[in-house]
Motif scaffolding. Structure first.
Motif, PDB file in Angstrom:
ATOM      1  N   TYR A  17      22.960   6.714  20.739  1.00  0.00           N
ATOM      2  CA  TYR A  17      22.517   7.025  19.378  1.00  0.00           C
ATOM      3  C   TYR A  17      21.537   5.985  18.857  1.00  0.00           C
ATOM      4  CZ  TYR A  17      25.553  11.009  18.544  1.00  0.00           C
ATOM      5  OH  TYR A  17      26.146  12.234  18.585  1.00  0.00           O
ATOM      6  N   GLY A  18      21.734   4.737  19.217  1.00  0.00           N
ATOM      7  CA  GLY A  18      20.811   3.686  18.798  1.00  0.00           C
ATOM      8  C   GLY A  18      19.418   3.891  19.363  1.00  0.00           C
TER       9      GLY A  18
ATOM     10  N   ILE B   9      18.125   6.756  20.382  1.00  0.00           N
ATOM     11  CA  ILE B   9      17.557   7.954  19.746  1.00  0.00           C
ATOM     12  C   ILE B   9      17.040   7.609  18.356  1.00  0.00           C
ATOM     13  CG2 ILE B   9      18.150  10.218  18.786  1.00  0.00           C
ATOM     14  CD1 ILE B   9      20.070  10.550  21.191  1.00  0.00           C
ATOM     15  N   PHE B  10      17.842   6.887  17.588  1.00  0.00           N
ATOM     16  CA  PHE B  10      17.429   6.493  16.242  1.00  0.00           C
ATOM     17  C   PHE B  10      16.183   5.618  16.293  1.00  0.00           C
ATOM     18  CE2 PHE B  10      17.542   3.600  12.610  1.00  0.00           C
ATOM     19  CZ  PHE B  10      17.600   4.502  11.562  1.00  0.00           C
TER      20      PHE B  10
ATOM     21  N   ARG C 102      13.138   7.646  16.867  1.00  0.00           N
ATOM     22  CA  ARG C 102      12.787   8.445  15.694  1.00  0.00           C
ATOM     23  C   ARG C 102      12.059   7.616  14.648  1.00  0.00           C
ATOM     24  NH1 ARG C 102      17.894  11.576  13.708  1.00  0.00           N
ATOM     25  NH2 ARG C 102      16.368  12.325  12.211  1.00  0.00           N
ATOM     26  N   VAL C 103      12.262   6.305  14.667  1.00  0.00           N
ATOM     27  CA  VAL C 103      11.584   5.414  13.723  1.00  0.00           C
ATOM     28  C   VAL C 103      10.354   4.775  14.370  1.00  0.00           C
ATOM     29  CG1 VAL C 103      11.815   3.267  12.418  1.00  0.00           C
ATOM     30  CG2 VAL C 103      13.667   4.933  12.402  1.00  0.00           C
TER      31      VAL C 103
ATOM     32  N   ASP D 156      11.642  13.280  14.032  1.00  0.00           N
ATOM     33  CA  ASP D 156      11.158  11.961  13.626  1.00  0.00           C
ATOM     34  C   ASP D 156      11.283  11.760  12.123  1.00  0.00           C
ATOM     35  OD1 ASP D 156      10.494  11.188  16.167  1.00  0.00           O
ATOM     36  OD2 ASP D 156       8.364  11.636  15.978  1.00  0.00           O
ATOM     37  N   PHE D 157      11.355  10.499  11.736  1.00  0.00           N
ATOM     38  CA  PHE D 157      11.307  10.132  10.326  1.00  0.00           C
ATOM     39  C   PHE D 157       9.850  10.029   9.885  1.00  0.00           C
ATOM     40  CE2 PHE D 157      15.434   8.045  11.508  1.00  0.00           C
ATOM     41  CZ  PHE D 157      16.234   8.872  10.748  1.00  0.00           C
TER      42      PHE D 157
END
Length: 115
Positions: free
Chosen positions: A32-33, A35-36, A39-40, A69-70
């Motif tokens: 998850y880290g 992936i996050f 996304r940033v 994405d953000f």
């Protein structure tokens, strides 16, 4: 069986289970880290590349982000600025062409000597 052997077996199996759960949890948190982070970091990288191109005088294409994405709002705003830049650059090119065309048609008569 004496009670110490029973406690040893129970605590050993408990330690193994807890260790496996902790390892699995760390793996899931790591996934998850990553992936996050993508996304940033992906949009930030695209923004930086676009701004570097603009700084070099290039006209980059619109920024396109992935669905998850953000910063989609920021990409939209930067794309508006890029479109305005392109429109202004196009207008400037047209004005330059008109000035050059005008200068060719109407040369200055009383032009001071060069030098």
């Amino acid at each position: 069986m004496n009670p110490s052997e029973i406690l040893y077996d129970v605590s050993y199996s408990l330690i193994i289970r807890v260790t496996l759960i902790l390892i699995l949890t760390l793996i899931i948190i790591g996934i998850y880290g990553v992936i996050f982070l993508h996304r940033v970091a992906g949009p930030v990288y695209r923004f930086r590349q676009t701004l570097l191109k603009v700084n070099r005088g290039e006209m980059p294409p619109d920024i396109k982000l992935r669905e998850g994405d953000f910063f989609h709002d920021m990409a939209y705003d930067i794309n508006i600025i890029l479109r305005r830049f392109r429109a202004e650059k196009e207008k400037l090119g047209e004005l330059k062409a008109k000035v050059i065309d005008f200068q060719k048609k109407c040369p200055l008569r009383g032009r001071p000597p060069e030098g």
